[in-house]
Design a protein around this motif. Structure first.
Motif, PDB file in Angstrom:
ATOM      1  N   PRO A   1      43.275  30.440  37.026  1.00  0.00           N
ATOM      2  CA  PRO A   1      42.070  31.034  37.694  1.00  0.00           C
ATOM      3  C   PRO A   1      40.912  31.197  36.651  1.00  0.00           C
ATOM      4  CG  PRO A   1      43.706  32.235  38.670  1.00  0.00           C
ATOM      5  CD  PRO A   1      44.103  31.466  37.274  1.00  0.00           C
ATOM      6  N   PRO A   2      39.522  31.245  36.693  1.00  0.00           N
ATOM      7  CA  PRO A   2      38.451  31.520  35.695  1.00  0.00           C
ATOM      8  C   PRO A   2      38.439  33.234  35.745  1.00  0.00           C
ATOM      9  CG  PRO A   2      37.588  31.161  37.938  1.00  0.00           C
ATOM     10  CD  PRO A   2      38.851  30.752  38.073  1.00  0.00           C
ATOM     11  N   LEU A   3      38.269  33.378  34.567  1.00  0.00           N
ATOM     12  CA  LEU A   3      38.066  34.960  34.172  1.00  0.00           C
ATOM     13  C   LEU A   3      37.084  35.536  35.161  1.00  0.00           C
ATOM     14  CD1 LEU A   3      38.473  34.100  30.406  1.00  0.00           C
ATOM     15  CD2 LEU A   3      39.817  35.879  31.714  1.00  0.00           C
ATOM     16  N   GLY A   4      37.351  36.417  35.848  1.00  0.00           N
ATOM     17  CA  GLY A   4      36.404  37.113  36.781  1.00  0.00           C
ATOM     18  C   GLY A   4      36.674  36.550  38.034  1.00  0.00           C
ATOM     19  N   ALA A   5      37.678  35.870  38.445  1.00  0.00           N
ATOM     20  CA  ALA A   5      37.808  35.255  39.805  1.00  0.00           C
ATOM     21  C   ALA A   5      37.800  36.098  40.923  1.00  0.00           C
ATOM     22  CB  ALA A   5      38.862  34.227  39.874  1.00  0.00           C
ATOM     23  N   ALA A   6      37.317  35.893  42.178  1.00  0.00           N
ATOM     24  CA  ALA A   6      37.325  36.658  43.331  1.00  0.00           C
ATOM     25  C   ALA A   6      37.002  37.832  43.350  1.00  0.00           C
ATOM     26  CB  ALA A   6      38.908  36.618  43.759  1.00  0.00           C
ATOM     27  N   ILE A   7      36.094  38.388  42.288  1.00  0.00           N
ATOM     28  CA  ILE A   7      35.483  39.702  42.277  1.00  0.00           C
ATOM     29  C   ILE A   7      34.018  39.424  42.837  1.00  0.00           C
ATOM     30  CG2 ILE A   7      34.904  41.572  40.809  1.00  0.00           C
ATOM     31  CD1 ILE A   7      37.434  40.786  39.070  1.00  0.00           C
ATOM     32  N   ILE A   8      33.686  40.413  43.588  1.00  0.00           N
ATOM     33  CA  ILE A   8      31.888  40.622  43.838  1.00  0.00           C
ATOM     34  C   ILE A   8      31.664  41.974  43.120  1.00  0.00           C
ATOM     35  CG2 ILE A   8      30.408  40.994  45.602  1.00  0.00           C
ATOM     36  CD1 ILE A   8      32.362  39.397  47.699  1.00  0.00           C
ATOM     37  N   ALA A   9      30.560  41.674  42.462  1.00  0.00           N
ATOM     38  CA  ALA A   9      30.082  42.689  41.703  1.00  0.00           C
ATOM     39  C   ALA A   9      28.564  43.102  42.103  1.00  0.00           C
ATOM     40  CB  ALA A   9      29.978  42.602  40.010  1.00  0.00           C
TER      41      ALA A   9
END
Length: 302
Positions: free
Chosen positions: A188-196
């Motif tokens: 996965p990409p770094l920061g995947a599946a995170i909403i900030a």
């Protein structure tokens, strides 16, 4: 009471994932402002985008000038470094980080796609991984929001798609997923599946309102992954991937950090995986080892 002005990209994906945020912030009065997102969901070639935060500049400008109070970001598309005057005030609980395969034939999987089958993706990371795992497939550049890519699949422009599983699930399309792809195949990409949720650094009132949505475990993973991007000079569509995973055994918590650099053609990859008690320290050590083995130059080699 003045309404909380929330800015999000004007895509179906962004507006859909923003809706639960509005619900959780109730009964605070709110206004949602959609932004066009220059270079984001429009029909542009994402492959050569070589800078961080290309999808969020318009929203950040509105936040800095006081037009909005909160910016909703997919972390993987947000700037690698904090913009002066702004801060990531809350990270929502992380969703599934895996990519998934969507096919016209629901019986097909990545291993059973016929030789020469066309797989649509505009991601450099996914393209490199697919070429490494199934060099007999034809990877076709396919851009645009998820619903537009699904239309291309229905119209027989491609045989399959690789997309983020969290995107399919947020859009209510989990039933269309044919296979959740192991991170060992497509990292996965770094920061995947995170909403900030981003606010102005000095806007303490707004920060207090959004902090109740914050997930501490996600914050630890997110900051470790952002550190890898910062150290490696990465951005959203670079041939760089990885993740931080929280491991719990009884009362003991450790963190596994994976950092992977790969050539655009998928022919060469450097994969570092370390586990330690401190996520930040482990991420830094992983970066140092990746650099030592030539990871910073690898993406430029092809």
């Amino acid at each position: 009471m003045a309404p909380l002005r929330i800015g999000a990209r004007a895509s179906l994906m962004s507006l859909t994932q923003s809706a639960p945020i509005l619900a959780k912030l109730a009964p605070t009065p709110m206004l949602l402002r959609p932004f066009s997102g220059e270079g984001g969901d429009r029909e542009v070639n994402r492959a050569p985008l070589e800078e961080a935060g290309v999808f969020s500049q318009e929203i950040e400008t509105a936040l800095l000038t006081g037009e909005i109070d909160v910016a909703v970001h997919c972390l993987k598309d947000a700037p690698t470094h904090d913009t002066p005057g702004l801060t990531m005030a809350a990270y929502l609980e992380r969703d599934d980080i895996r990519d998934c395969l969507v096919t016209r034939d629901p019986e097909l999987r990545l291993d059973t796609l016929p030789i020469g089958a066309t797989v649509g993706t505009a991601s450099v990371r996914r393209t490199a991984a697919l070429r490494a795992y199934r060099p007999d497939l034809e990877v076709v550049p396919l851009r645009g929001p998820v619903n537009e890519r699904l239309r291309k699949l229905i119209e027989h422009d491609v045989d399959a798609l690789v997309v983020a599983s969290c995107s399919m699930e947020r859009l209510g399309l989990r039933h269309r997923i044919g296979e959740w792809i192991s991170p060992e195949i497509i990292c996965p990409p770094l920061g995947a599946a995170i909403i900030a949720l981003q606010t102005r650094e000095d806007d303490m009132e707004t920060r207090k309102k959004v902090i109740r949505l914050h997930d501490t475990n996600t914050e630890i993973e997110a900051e470790a992954e952002r550190l890898v991007l910062q150290q490696m000079g990465g951005f959203c569509n670079a041939p760089l991937a990885g993740y931080c995973k929280t491991n719990r055994t009884g009362t003991t918590t450790t963190y596994t950090v994976r950092a992977r650099a790969i050539t655009d053609d998928g022919s060469t990859a450097i994969d570092i995986r370390l586990t330690g008690d401190d996520a930040t320290e482990t991420a830094m050590t992983a970066c140092q080892r990746l650099v030592h083995h030539g990871g910073r130059e690898l993406g430029r080699a092809s």
